[in-house]
Design an enzyme around this catalytic site. Sequence first.
Site, mmCIF file in Angstrom:
data_model
loop_
_atom_site.group_PDB
_atom_site.id
_atom_site.type_symbol
_atom_site.label_atom_id
_atom_site.label_comp_id
_atom_site.label_asym_id
_atom_site.label_seq_id
_atom_site.Cartn_x
_atom_site.Cartn_y
_atom_site.Cartn_z
ATOM 1 N N ASP A 151 -30.099 -15.027 31.252
ATOM 2 C CA ASP A 151 -30.615 -14.945 29.881
ATOM 3 C C ASP A 151 -29.479 -14.841 28.859
ATOM 4 O O ASP A 151 -29.742 -14.776 27.660
ATOM 5 C CB ASP A 151 -31.525 -13.726 29.716
ATOM 6 N N ASP A 176 -29.727 -13.294 37.726
ATOM 7 C CA ASP A 176 -29.200 -12.222 36.904
ATOM 8 C C ASP A 176 -30.289 -11.142 36.894
ATOM 9 O O ASP A 176 -31.445 -11.420 37.242
ATOM 10 C CB ASP A 176 -28.955 -12.789 35.497
ATOM 11 N N GLY A 226 -24.840 -8.987 29.544
ATOM 12 C CA GLY A 226 -24.062 -9.536 30.649
ATOM 13 C C GLY A 226 -22.624 -9.046 30.698
ATOM 14 O O GLY A 226 -21.884 -9.357 31.628
ATOM 15 N N ILE A 227 -22.206 -8.281 29.673
ATOM 16 C CA ILE A 227 -20.818 -7.786 29.604
ATOM 17 C C ILE A 227 -20.727 -6.451 30.362
ATOM 18 O O ILE A 227 -21.635 -5.624 30.273
ATOM 19 C CB ILE A 227 -20.398 -7.601 28.121
ATOM 20 N N SER A 249 -24.311 -5.387 36.563
ATOM 21 C CA SER A 249 -24.628 -3.962 36.558
ATOM 22 C C SER A 249 -24.366 -3.284 37.896
ATOM 23 O O SER A 249 -24.854 -3.716 38.937
ATOM 24 C CB SER A 249 -26.092 -3.758 36.191
ATOM 25 N N ARG A 255 -19.670 -2.632 31.753
ATOM 26 C CA ARG A 255 -19.779 -1.344 31.052
ATOM 27 C C ARG A 255 -18.547 -1.067 30.190
ATOM 28 O O ARG A 255 -18.656 -0.769 29.000
ATOM 29 C CB ARG A 255 -19.965 -0.228 32.088
ATOM 30 N N ASN A 258 -25.607 -0.601 38.510
ATOM 31 C CA ASN A 258 -26.881 0.066 38.798
ATOM 32 C C ASN A 258 -27.916 -0.895 39.373
ATOM 33 O O ASN A 258 -29.076 -0.510 39.560
ATOM 34 C CB ASN A 258 -27.431 0.700 37.510
ATOM 35 N N ASP A 298 -30.649 -8.066 34.282
ATOM 36 C CA ASP A 298 -31.072 -7.655 32.951
ATOM 37 C C ASP A 298 -31.516 -8.868 32.129
ATOM 38 O O ASP A 298 -30.722 -9.774 31.887
ATOM 39 C CB ASP A 298 -29.898 -6.938 32.276
HETATM 40 P P1 B16 Z 1 -23.914 -1.101 34.182
HETATM 41 P P2 B16 Z 1 -26.792 -8.275 33.902
HETATM 42 C C1 B16 Z 1 -25.497 -6.339 32.600
HETATM 43 O O1 B16 Z 1 -26.515 -6.738 33.469
HETATM 44 C C2 B16 Z 1 -26.082 -5.978 31.249
HETATM 45 O O2 B16 Z 1 -26.611 -7.139 30.622
HETATM 46 C C3 B16 Z 1 -25.002 -5.408 30.364
HETATM 47 O O3 B16 Z 1 -25.556 -5.026 29.123
HETATM 48 C C4 B16 Z 1 -24.372 -4.180 31.064
HETATM 49 O O4 B16 Z 1 -23.338 -3.626 30.281
HETATM 50 C C5 B16 Z 1 -23.836 -4.622 32.423
HETATM 51 O O5 B16 Z 1 -24.887 -5.184 33.186
HETATM 52 C C6 B16 Z 1 -23.214 -3.461 33.194
HETATM 53 O O6 B16 Z 1 -24.214 -2.548 33.541
HETATM 54 O O7 B16 Z 1 -23.363 -0.228 33.101
HETATM 55 O O8 B16 Z 1 -25.285 -0.649 34.660
HETATM 56 O O9 B16 Z 1 -22.946 -1.303 35.328
HETATM 57 O O10 B16 Z 1 -27.373 -8.969 32.693
HETATM 58 O O11 B16 Z 1 -25.502 -8.883 34.388
HETATM 59 O O12 B16 Z 1 -27.813 -8.084 35.004
HETATM 60 MG MG MG Z 2 -28.808 -10.685 31.723
#
Ligand code: B16
Ligand code: MG
Length: 224
Positions: free
Chosen positions: A170, A7, A44-45, A116, A47, A118, A9
Amino acid sequence: MKAVIFDLDGVIADTAVYHFQAWKDLARSIGIEIGENLNQQLKGISRMGSLERILKFGGREHDFSEAEKLSLAEEKNQTYRGLIATMTPADLLPGIKNFLAELKDAGIRIGLASSSKNGPLILKNLGITAIFDTIVDPSKLKKGKPDPEIFATAVNQLGFQPEQCTGIEDAVAGIQSINGAGLFSVGIGVPASAHADWTIPSTEALTLDALNWNFIRKQKLINP
Ligand code: B16
Ligand code: MG
């Protein structure tokens, strides 16, 4: 063990602080004040999933059209991208640089299973893009975490079986995704109720020796 799937974030870097800042600004602009409690539930949720939860929290879930919601999410993303632009290799969480090097040296393949969109930009800013053998594109998935699809896709992209792989997360939703896909699950600071195969307090405890020991221990429990 053939592969470790990460993962992003909360495991590779702490981007949660930037997500929180960007969501807080966006929520405030529509009259909603969010706190750390709600932020924890956004880990992990996706956007759009995060935006829905924030609107519901503020009692405004019926106040915006789909087009308006997309534009709110885009506004948040612009703020977020401004914040992550400042990230450098110094933002890797403790122990991650060494752990990635240990995996590479041992010939273990490395994957990314982040929700994400991003993710690739963050890996670039952290200077670790070339280390990754595969990256799941979250925009191609039907279901987000806790569904197993994202970790199952990473395993497929690498061409292995789930029981040959480890997933590291996490978030409780992320551990559910790893367990559902049948990988060995490592939880960073997750509660016991998440049922991770191996739980550690922080990324500092990630070493290949310790992971191998716990990975093999589980295999012996399944096939004594
Ligand atoms: P984005 P992970 C997740 O990353 C974040 O924990 C979560 O808070 C966020 O909304 C999601 O990515 C989408 O991110 O807006 O940049 O596409 O923990 O799965 O690495
Ligand atoms: Mg995470």
